[in-house]
Design an enzyme around this catalytic site. Structure first.
Site: not given
Ligand code: GLA
Length: 416
Positions: A209, A323
């Site tokens: 990020e 994710e």
């Molecule tokens: C982001 C992070 C993850 C996690 C999510 C929420 O996507 O990359 O590690 O913290 O937020 O669970």
């Protein structure tokens, strides 16, 4: 045994093996395409029912929180390996490989790296003209390193009694680390963590990020970046260095840049430009992680999702959905300000919309499976989801039962 019954037996065995197992897990259904992963906590792997589901369904595991820098290395010289070891040992024991998550992120980070430390490893306190400690106010940090008590909770987990979510405490003001000091700490961190798990981790989210949420695809280069502490101190160089140091520690691991909303026209442009530039400067970025915190509406659109994949494949051979979850309201992305779905009803219509979204996205992912090496669900069941059970984002319900959408994903129809 009579000849006839031997033939019948052979035929039955041949038939059954042609059909494959009667109840394949997700990983079996997708074995020709990509690994199917899941983000877990140390509690998931310690529970026998949940562990059995992990083993049946998944062949890639991500530690949800405990390998993040702020968790595993909260202070200079202090390492919390226990939870990460528990998950890694579970995977070692059962022959499952892990995605490492993550080495550098602005959130849940080892922020002590931005503070100067003396030769004994203690932070150096700023003093006023009289030699007294200078104090500043700072929000208290809760579970998971986010403000408040709730850790990964909206508003830091405001309490039902109306108490403030974020408590403010007074802390001494510390002298800032120089860029070189920050780099020295980061390099030791990366080297230590990558080496410790290198037998079980096949790829790392090296940087998470780093790009901005500004919604302007034409933004000048500097405006594409999140103005994190690391960026303010080092510009984009910290990203390049993190990849170089991760590669130094494990030349065989896949090294990923990972982000949310990586499908949007603006963020995919930022990621594309950043990766291209840093690769040309020698950063060994081998993969791009599209987080995939989506919803049942237009986040993402199928067209944008596929366009992003195609763009990234100009730069890397390996893409992962890192994710994956699909919530049932309009919210999406990686931001922590979201509703927990209180009162949302999981109607038949919503379930069908969610199933269609999962089906369509998986169809595109299968189309690119030559270059998609894994798809990881963010949490095991709706009960475990960082979004809360009332967002119903996953394939297993709060009782760890397969939901109808599980079968949509597993029993996909192959395109002719
Ligand atoms: C982001 C992070 C993850 C996690 C999510 C929420 O996507 O990359 O590690 O913290 O937020 O669970």
């Amino acid at each position: 045994m009579k000849r006839f019954s031997i033939i019948a037996l052979i035929a039955a065995v041949a038939f059954l093996s042609a059909c494959g197992p009667k109840d394949p897990g997700l990983k079996d259904a997708y074995k020709k395409y990509f690994k199917i992963g899941v983000a877990v906590t140390e509690r998931n792997v310690a529970d026998s029912l949940q562990a059995a589901i992990i083993l049946k369904e998944f062949n890639s595991v991500t530690a949800e929180n405990c390998m993040k820098p702020g968790e595993i290395h909260p202070q200079a010289g202090v390492w919390n390996f226990e939870k990460a070891d528990a998950i890694a040992n579970f995977c070692r024991e059962h022959g499952i490989k892990m995605r490492g998550h993550n080495l550098v992120w602005h959130s849940q980070f080892a922020t002590w790296m931005f503070t100067k430390h003396d030769e004994n490893g203690n932070p150096v306190v700023e003093r006023d003209a009289k030699g007294d400690t200078v104090w500043v106010e700072r929000p208290a940090f809760g579970r998971g390193g986010f403000p408040g008590f709730g850790g990964q909770r909206p508003n830091g987990g405001a309490r039902p009694n109306g108490a403030p979510a974020v408590q403010v405490t007074k802390v001494p003001k510390y002298v800032a680390a120089s860029k070189q000091e920050f780099y020295d700490s980061l390099r030791v961190h990366i080297n230590t963590v990558v080496n410790r798990y290198k037998d079980v981790i096949y790829c790392w989210d090296v940087v998470n990020e780093a790009m901005s949420d500004a919604n302007n695809p034409d933004a000048p280069y500097e405006d594409m970046f999140r103005k994190s502490q690391a960026y303010q101190l080092c510009g984009d160089e910290f990203i390049k260095n993190a990849f170089i140091w991760a590669h130094e520690a494990d030349p065989n691991a896949g090294l990923f840049y990972n982000d949310y909303s990586a499908w949007t026209p603006s963020k995919r442009t930022y990621i594309y430009k950043m990766v291209k530039k840093l690769q040309s400067e020698g950063a060994p970025i081998t993969g791009i992680g599209m987080q995939g915190h989506y919803n049942i509406f237009d986040n993402p659109t199928l067209e944008d999702f596929e366009t992003a994949i195609k763009m990234y494949l100009e730069l890397v051979d390996d893409i992962q959905i890192t994710e994956f979850d699909i919530r049932i309201n309009e919210e999406a992305g990686g931001g922590l300000q979201f509703s927990r779905g209180e009162g949302q009803v999981y109607t038949e219509e919503i379930q069908q919309k969610q199933a269609k979204k999962y089906e369509d996205l998986f169809e595109i992912m299968r189309k690119y499976s030559k270059n998609i090496s894994s798809v990881t669900f963010w949490n095991l069941s709706d009960r475990d989801s960082w979004l809360g059970a009332n967002n119903y984002p996953l394939l297993f319900d709060s009782e760890y039962q397969r939901k109808p959408v599980y079968y949509t994903v597993r029993d996909f129809k192959k395109k002719k």
